[in-house]
Write a protein that holds these residues in place. Structure first.
Motif, PDB file in Angstrom:
ATOM      1  N   GLU A  17       5.303  -0.963   2.424  1.00 25.78           N
ATOM      2  CA  GLU A  17       4.118  -1.538   1.273  1.00 25.78           C
ATOM      3  C   GLU A  17       3.922  -1.328  -0.106  1.00 25.78           C
ATOM      4  O   GLU A  17       2.905  -1.579  -1.230  1.00 25.78           O
ATOM      5  N   ALA A  18       4.367   0.474   0.399  1.00 30.90           N
ATOM      6  CA  ALA A  18       3.094   1.155  -0.850  1.00 30.90           C
ATOM      7  C   ALA A  18       4.677   0.957  -1.868  1.00 30.90           C
ATOM      8  O   ALA A  18       3.777   0.728  -3.436  1.00 30.90           O
ATOM      9  N   VAL A  19       5.898   0.378  -1.697  1.00 33.58           N
ATOM     10  CA  VAL A  19       6.565   0.184  -3.026  1.00 33.58           C
ATOM     11  C   VAL A  19       5.868  -1.351  -3.734  1.00 33.58           C
ATOM     12  O   VAL A  19       6.434  -1.766  -4.507  1.00 33.58           O
ATOM     13  N   LEU A  20       5.730  -2.938  -2.466  1.00 34.39           N
ATOM     14  CA  LEU A  20       5.677  -3.736  -2.721  1.00 34.39           C
ATOM     15  C   LEU A  20       3.971  -3.690  -3.294  1.00 34.39           C
ATOM     16  O   LEU A  20       4.211  -4.696  -4.931  1.00 34.39           O
ATOM     17  N   VAL A  21       2.644  -2.476  -3.506  1.00 36.75           N
ATOM     18  CA  VAL A  21       1.566  -2.527  -3.913  1.00 36.75           C
ATOM     19  C   VAL A  21       2.336  -1.918  -5.800  1.00 36.75           C
ATOM     20  O   VAL A  21       1.835  -2.433  -6.826  1.00 36.75           O
ATOM     21  N   ILE A  22       3.417  -0.836  -6.168  1.00 33.67           N
ATOM     22  CA  ILE A  22       3.604  -0.741  -6.752  1.00 33.67           C
ATOM     23  C   ILE A  22       3.855  -2.018  -7.818  1.00 33.67           C
ATOM     24  O   ILE A  22       4.055  -1.939  -9.031  1.00 33.67           O
ATOM     25  N   ALA A  23       5.372  -1.815  -7.035  1.00 29.76           N
ATOM     26  CA  ALA A  23       5.767  -3.263  -7.863  1.00 29.76           C
ATOM     27  C   ALA A  23       4.594  -4.700  -8.544  1.00 29.76           C
ATOM     28  O   ALA A  23       4.405  -5.093  -9.367  1.00 29.76           O
TER      29      ALA A  23
END
Length: 422
Positions: free
Chosen positions: A339-345
């Motif tokens: 989820e953190a990577v999705l938020v970063i994207a």
């Protein structure tokens, strides 16, 4: 030796031919989208290696999905590259590795898992102006301390944010869910003993549970609170003390390695309990823990963060994760890094830039509804840099698998409480 005279027309024909030749191959290279480097520190070796490996795979799967979908379109299809470093489950190594990743070109950071590691990386990210989207830590200090320094004018911009629920959320939900489960089961446990890992995470989690308990004044009492070293190798003394308090419930706040010690010792000392119910710990649902402990971990309840398994997106990711991990469960460690990577994207897409201040401006406006974890709303960030919609669920080990059992609207299966007597 002769010479050849080149007139304007001949030169232009030759230049055009060279241009066509270059266009057939090098132009393709020039058109390739650039890479955005995201640094991630995890405990890939040492006593917390399992959770570090889970976290790394979760993040890499998200990166792969984003890149396969076309990358960051507002930046010309830029691809995300995950730079991973090993903290070795050591605080000093965590900070040193984070600095190495920054020097290697990391433009954003995530990861670390261990609260003390996050706490040492956060001020470094702030100092170096590297946006840090903390995926996992229940300790409030990393965001709270930096928010305070910005509020008081010591720093101008906050670069550290967290998608994970804070300790107050863990505490409130633990007391509320325990009360609800006991009521639903028609039982009234009275005596609770807390055993906790005496590190930043354990202290913070235990204090939040005690504060929430005092505020709610539920129908059970916390009759003893027992600390033990994070790297304990024997818990006989602590369990003996807990046993003497005649508990109905043992409420552990434990790391994976000490969870095995604790549950083994409870069986060894034949501690009679209605159940083991954690107010939130990462050591009670790991795949290897369950495989090793078998019936000793059956019926254990952990009120903790968890993937939202009712979402079709989460179900697809979980199935892929099982394949890529060799059979490990898609649990909180992987779900929150994913989820953190999705938020970063999402932040990169809206910022259309990798400038740190442009990224921060986008972070502050985040309202990301595409998450995969249990939550009460989209990922947003308040003035402290925390996500107020992050939440928890009660999971229970049933049939050798972790299942969400509370709240009812998120439950996969009904809980079993009190645990059956052997």
């Amino acid at each position: 030796m002769g010479s050849t005279r080149v007139n304007r027309r001949t030169f232009l024909r030759g230049a055009a031919a060279v241009s066509v030749g270059l266009g057939a191959f090098p132009a393709v290279l020039r058109a390739q989208p650039r890479t955005i480097k995201v640094g991630m520190v995890e405990p890939l070796t040492g006593p917390m290696a399992d959770v570090g490996q889970d976290s790394r795979l979760g993040a890499q799967m998200a990166v792969d999905a984003i890149n396969a979908a076309g990358g960051i379109k507002s930046l010309g299809g830029a691809r995300i590259e995950l730079l991973v470093a090993d903290s070795q489950t050591k605080v000093d190594a965590a900070r040193a590795e984070a600095e190495r990743l920054i020097n290697a070109g990391a433009q954003l950071l995530t990861g670390a898992f261990h609260s003390a590691h996050v706490a040492t990386i956060a001020p470094l990210a702030q100092q170096r102006r590297i946006p840090y989207i903390i995926d996992i830590t229940a300790a409030d200090q990393p965001t709270a301390n930096i928010a305070k320094s910005v509020r008081e004018g010591q720093q101008k911009v906050q670069y550290v944010y967290r998608i994970f629920p804070g300790s107050a959320t863990f505490g409130r939900n633990a007391v509320r869910f325990m009360t609800d489960i006991f009521r639903e089961a028609g039982v009234s446990p009275k005596r609770v003993v807390v055993l906790y890992s005496n590190d930043l995470f354990g202290k913070t989690q235990t204090e939040s549970f005690q504060i929430a308990h005092k505020t709610a004044n539920p129908g059970f009492d916390i009759v003893d609170v027992i600390p033990y070293p994070e790297n304990a190798v024997d818990l006989a003394t602590e369990v003996s003390r807990a046993r003497s308090a005649k508990p109905d419930i043992i409420a552990p706040v434990t790391r994976p390695a000490t969870a095995i010690l604790l549950l083994d010792e409870l069986v060894k000392q034949r501690v009679e309990l209605m159940g083991v119910v954690s107010p939130g710990a990462p050591g009670l649902y790991e795949t290897k823990q369950i495989e090793q402990l078998k019936e000793r971990i059956e019926y254990v309840i952990d009120i903790t963060v968890w993937p939202n398994s009712r979402l079709p997106q989460t179900q697809r990711i979980a199935a892929e994760y099982v394949k890529r991990s060799g059979g490990r469960n898609f649990d909180a460690s992987a779900a929150y890094t994913y989820e953190a990577v999705l938020v970063i994207a999402d932040v990169l897409e809206r910022a259309g830039s990798t400038d740190p201040d442009a990224l921060v401006a986008a972070i502050k406006k985040t309202s990301f509804a595409g998450g995969v974890t249990t939550a009460t709303g989209p990922v947003t960030f308040n003035d402290v840099g925390d996500n107020p919609n992050a939440s928890t669920a009660a999971i229970q080990i049933l049939g050798g698998r972790p299942r969400v059992v509370w709240p009812k609207d998120a439950a996969e299966q009904r809980f079993v409480f009190p645990r059956p007597k052997v």
